[in-house]
Design a protein around this motif. Structure first.
Motif, PDB file in Angstrom:
ATOM      1  N   MET B   1      14.424 -39.068 -22.384  1.00  0.00           N
ATOM      2  CA  MET B   1      15.294 -39.890 -23.548  1.00  0.00           C
ATOM      3  C   MET B   1      16.306 -38.555 -23.885  1.00  0.00           C
ATOM      4  O   MET B   1      16.076 -37.554 -24.197  1.00  0.00           O
ATOM      5  CB  MET B   1      14.255 -39.865 -24.564  1.00  0.00           C
ATOM      6  N   ASN B   2      17.472 -39.141 -24.232  1.00  0.00           N
ATOM      7  CA  ASN B   2      18.503 -38.325 -24.768  1.00  0.00           C
ATOM      8  C   ASN B   2      18.779 -38.723 -26.240  1.00  0.00           C
ATOM      9  O   ASN B   2      18.474 -39.839 -26.555  1.00  0.00           O
ATOM     10  CB  ASN B   2      19.960 -38.411 -24.120  1.00  0.00           C
ATOM     11  N   GLY B   3      19.125 -37.826 -27.114  1.00  0.00           N
ATOM     12  CA  GLY B   3      19.431 -38.162 -28.685  1.00  0.00           C
ATOM     13  C   GLY B   3      20.104 -37.316 -29.302  1.00  0.00           C
ATOM     14  O   GLY B   3      20.000 -35.905 -29.031  1.00  0.00           O
ATOM     15  N   GLN B   4      20.966 -37.927 -30.169  1.00  0.00           N
ATOM     16  CA  GLN B   4      21.841 -36.922 -30.716  1.00  0.00           C
ATOM     17  C   GLN B   4      22.041 -37.734 -32.166  1.00  0.00           C
ATOM     18  O   GLN B   4      22.153 -38.798 -32.182  1.00  0.00           O
ATOM     19  CB  GLN B   4      23.218 -36.767 -30.250  1.00  0.00           C
ATOM     20  N   LEU B  23      15.140 -41.099 -34.300  1.00  0.00           N
ATOM     21  CA  LEU B  23      15.120 -39.801 -33.543  1.00  0.00           C
ATOM     22  C   LEU B  23      14.484 -38.501 -34.425  1.00  0.00           C
ATOM     23  O   LEU B  23      13.788 -37.942 -33.677  1.00  0.00           O
ATOM     24  CB  LEU B  23      16.651 -39.533 -33.326  1.00  0.00           C
ATOM     25  N   HIS B  26      10.746 -39.249 -33.939  1.00  0.00           N
ATOM     26  CA  HIS B  26      10.227 -38.734 -32.592  1.00  0.00           C
ATOM     27  C   HIS B  26      10.035 -37.227 -32.603  1.00  0.00           C
ATOM     28  O   HIS B  26       9.295 -36.698 -31.871  1.00  0.00           O
ATOM     29  CB  HIS B  26      11.190 -39.386 -31.741  1.00  0.00           C
ATOM     30  N   THR B  27      11.351 -36.673 -32.840  1.00  0.00           N
ATOM     31  CA  THR B  27      11.303 -35.072 -32.534  1.00  0.00           C
ATOM     32  C   THR B  27      10.108 -34.527 -33.509  1.00  0.00           C
ATOM     33  O   THR B  27       9.456 -33.515 -33.046  1.00  0.00           O
ATOM     34  CB  THR B  27      12.599 -34.488 -33.034  1.00  0.00           C
ATOM     35  N   ASN B  30       6.826 -34.508 -32.225  1.00  0.00           N
ATOM     36  CA  ASN B  30       6.579 -33.202 -31.223  1.00  0.00           C
ATOM     37  C   ASN B  30       6.410 -31.850 -31.915  1.00  0.00           C
ATOM     38  O   ASN B  30       5.488 -30.750 -31.522  1.00  0.00           O
ATOM     39  CB  ASN B  30       7.408 -33.006 -30.099  1.00  0.00           C
ATOM     40  N   PHE B  31       7.140 -31.669 -32.930  1.00  0.00           N
ATOM     41  CA  PHE B  31       6.979 -30.370 -34.021  1.00  0.00           C
ATOM     42  C   PHE B  31       5.729 -30.183 -34.486  1.00  0.00           C
ATOM     43  O   PHE B  31       5.059 -29.297 -34.927  1.00  0.00           O
ATOM     44  CB  PHE B  31       8.082 -30.215 -34.737  1.00  0.00           C
ATOM     45  N   TYR B 302      16.455 -28.606 -35.948  1.00  0.00           N
ATOM     46  CA  TYR B 302      16.616 -28.684 -34.502  1.00  0.00           C
ATOM     47  C   TYR B 302      17.618 -29.660 -33.959  1.00  0.00           C
ATOM     48  O   TYR B 302      18.690 -29.209 -33.099  1.00  0.00           O
ATOM     49  CB  TYR B 302      15.350 -29.023 -33.885  1.00  0.00           C
ATOM     50  N   ALA B 305      21.243 -28.497 -35.078  1.00  0.00           N
ATOM     51  CA  ALA B 305      21.758 -27.264 -34.415  1.00  0.00           C
ATOM     52  C   ALA B 305      21.997 -27.846 -33.171  1.00  0.00           C
ATOM     53  O   ALA B 305      23.147 -27.107 -32.476  1.00  0.00           O
ATOM     54  CB  ALA B 305      20.529 -26.324 -34.148  1.00  0.00           C
ATOM     55  N   SER B 306      21.333 -28.832 -32.419  1.00  0.00           N
ATOM     56  CA  SER B 306      21.670 -28.886 -31.077  1.00  0.00           C
ATOM     57  C   SER B 306      23.277 -29.527 -30.691  1.00  0.00           C
ATOM     58  O   SER B 306      23.682 -29.979 -29.685  1.00  0.00           O
ATOM     59  CB  SER B 306      20.551 -29.984 -30.404  1.00  0.00           C
TER      60      SER B 306
END
Lengths: 185, 312
Positions: B1-4, B23, B26-27, B30-31, B302, B305-306
């Motif tokens: 999965m890509n995400g911006q 998004l 979802h992130t 995981n954190f 995150y 920054a990405s």
């Protein structure tokens, strides 16, 4: 769309998995003090298939099993054009002092494995780490990394792309080789 | 999965999309796993420097941001207006430009003036994260609130959520409303008429002046603090009277057919909007909110920054 060349068909795919499972049993016996960790996402498929075979071929085998996502450890963060979204990490045990076997579908540049080893360090200091890969692409390694257990070796140009298909996702187990990288999906 | 994310800054929930919010969730999931490990740290932001500029007091938000930054391996500098040259008359833009010239990549800012983060975003290059601007927005609080709600009751589409208390002076209320409406929840704001803004219905929410009815209706009640420090005139007759009509206590909750999940962004005025028997009860998820705050802020830092490609 370009047709990929089949370099490992369904029958041989299964044989290769069987062989890898026996090699692992040969070296680790009942897997005492050993844990198996699949790297998200495709390495998990390999790990799950092999753990089933290991349990079938050695009923006494007992080990911890986990999934590791390396997105947050990648060395290309802020250097890629499209950011990657993470998958789940499910490791509910410590690897301190244990033998760790990590699984990935394709070993190519070695950067994924390098990131995985950095990530593993956050779960303790392992006794030793071994790597199982289904496809070992021997050219264009970026780091001094080598697999301990290899399914097949592939010597292909950098432009080529190797795709492992799994019956869970793609209906059939097989490995394909594409001439151009743009066919990656 | 890509995400911006669709945005370079997080100035408010108003400007981000539903996909951005998902998004971030979802992130953040995981954190959340990362911060429950023995070593609660990942190296992602090791080449990023973040300035935390707090022109207004804060405990939770500031500590939460700082922990999130440290757990992403970012370098951080902290600034609080009370002990700085702001007291000598330096302007906001000068202060920030001076800090940025020391090679800072991201700015987390809390400021008493609504729109201050927007003002900076229009003028400087770094990513700006709004950590609360006056009575306007507090986007990270809304995201962690919605993340905590979702964890408790599942996807928020169609869920009934009440925001109770001082809506007029609350940036948390406005950001919560934007966020919950984008996720498809039904929202009711409840409080005394003086503390509910006129025309609040134009944001797609309903009003209620009856606490018990609201609590019977909702799945989740987000209780807000009475912001006495922002109240220039007397909006309520007394704290005691507010507590009688709009304070939550255990006997009130026990009289309901089903008790909603109780949330509060902190700091709590115990005995005014929330009695201790509720704040410390099994119905309250206040401390889970705080834990989720770190994970959600890690996700935001995150993802922002990405977006920036690094060049040496």
């Amino acid at each position: 769309m370009e047709q990929g060349k089949i370099i490992l068909d369904k029958g041989k795919f299964q044989l290769t998995l069987e062989r890898l499972s026996y090699e692992l049993i040969e070296n680790h016996g009942d897997f005492d003090n050993t844990c198996l960790i699949g790297i998200q996402e495709k390495g998990v498929l390999l790990a799950e298939r092999l753990t089933q075979l290991i349990k079938k071929n050695n009923r006494k085998a007992k080990f911890d099993y986990g999934k590791l996502d390396i997105t947050f450890y990648r060395d290309d963060f802020r250097r890629r054009t499209t950011p990657l979204s993470p998958s789940n990490t499910e490791i509910d045990f410590l690897i301190e002092g244990k033998n760790v076997i990590i699984f990935d579908d394709v070993l190519y540049t070695g950067r994924t494995i390098q990131a995985a080893m950095n990530a593993l360090g956050d779960f303790g200091r392992p006794n030793r780490v071994e790597l199982v890969t289904l496809v070992n692409r021997r050219f264009n390694r970026h780091f001094p990394i080598k697999a301990d257990y290899e399914g097949i070796n592939v010597d292909a140009l950098d432009e080529a792309y190797v795709k492992v298909e799994w019956k869970e996702d793609d209906k059939e187990d097989r490995i394909l080789l594409f001439a151009g990288k743009d066919k990656k999906n | 999965m890509n995400g911006q994310l669709s945005t370079k800054h997080l100035l408010g929930i108003k400007h981000i999309t539903k996909e951005d919010i998902q998004l971030i969730f979802h992130t953040a999931e995981n954190f959340k796993e990362v911060i429950n490990r023995p070593i609660k740290k990942v190296p992602s932001l090791r080449d990023v420097t973040i300035a935390n500029l707090f022109f207004e007091n804060s405990t939770r938000t500031r500590i939460s941001f700082e922990l999130a930054e440290k757990r992403l391996s970012a370098d951080t500098i902290n600034f609080s207006a009370a002990a700085s040259s702001v007291k000598k008359g330096e302007t906001l833009l000068d202060t920030v430009n001076n800090i940025l010239s020391m090679k800072v990549d991201m700015v987390v800012m809390r400021h008493p003036a609504p729109g201050a983060p927007q003002f900076l975003a229009d003028r400087i290059d770094a990513n700006i994260i709004n950590a609360g601007d006056g009575t306007h927005e507090h986007p990270t609080q809304a995201l962690l609130d919605a993340f905590s709600m979702r964890e408790k009751v599942g996807e928020l589409k169609g869920k009934k959520i009440a925001i109770i208390g001082d809506i007029k002076h609350s940036r948390v209320a406005l950001s919560n409303i934007y966020c919950l409406k984008k996720l498809g929840a039904e929202v009711v704001v409840c409080g005394p008429p003086t503390l509910l803004p006129k025309h609040i219905e134009s944001l797609g929410v309903n009003k209620s002046y009856n606490l018990k009815e609201t609590l019977e209706w909702c799945d989740i009640a987000n209780v807000l603090r009475i912001q006495l420090e922002r109240q220039d005139i007397q909006y309520i007759p007394s704290k005691r009277e507010y507590n009688q009509y709009f304070g939550l206590n255990l006997s009130l909750l026990n009289s309901l057919k089903s008790v909603p999940v109780i949330m509060h962004p902190g700091p709590i005025n115990r005995g005014i909007e929330l009695d201790s028997d509720v704040a410390d009860s099994e119905y309250s998820i206040i401390l889970q909110q705080v834990e989720n705050g770190v994970a959600t802020r890690m996700a935001i830092l995150y993802l922002l920054a990405s977006r920036e490609k690094i060049e040496y």
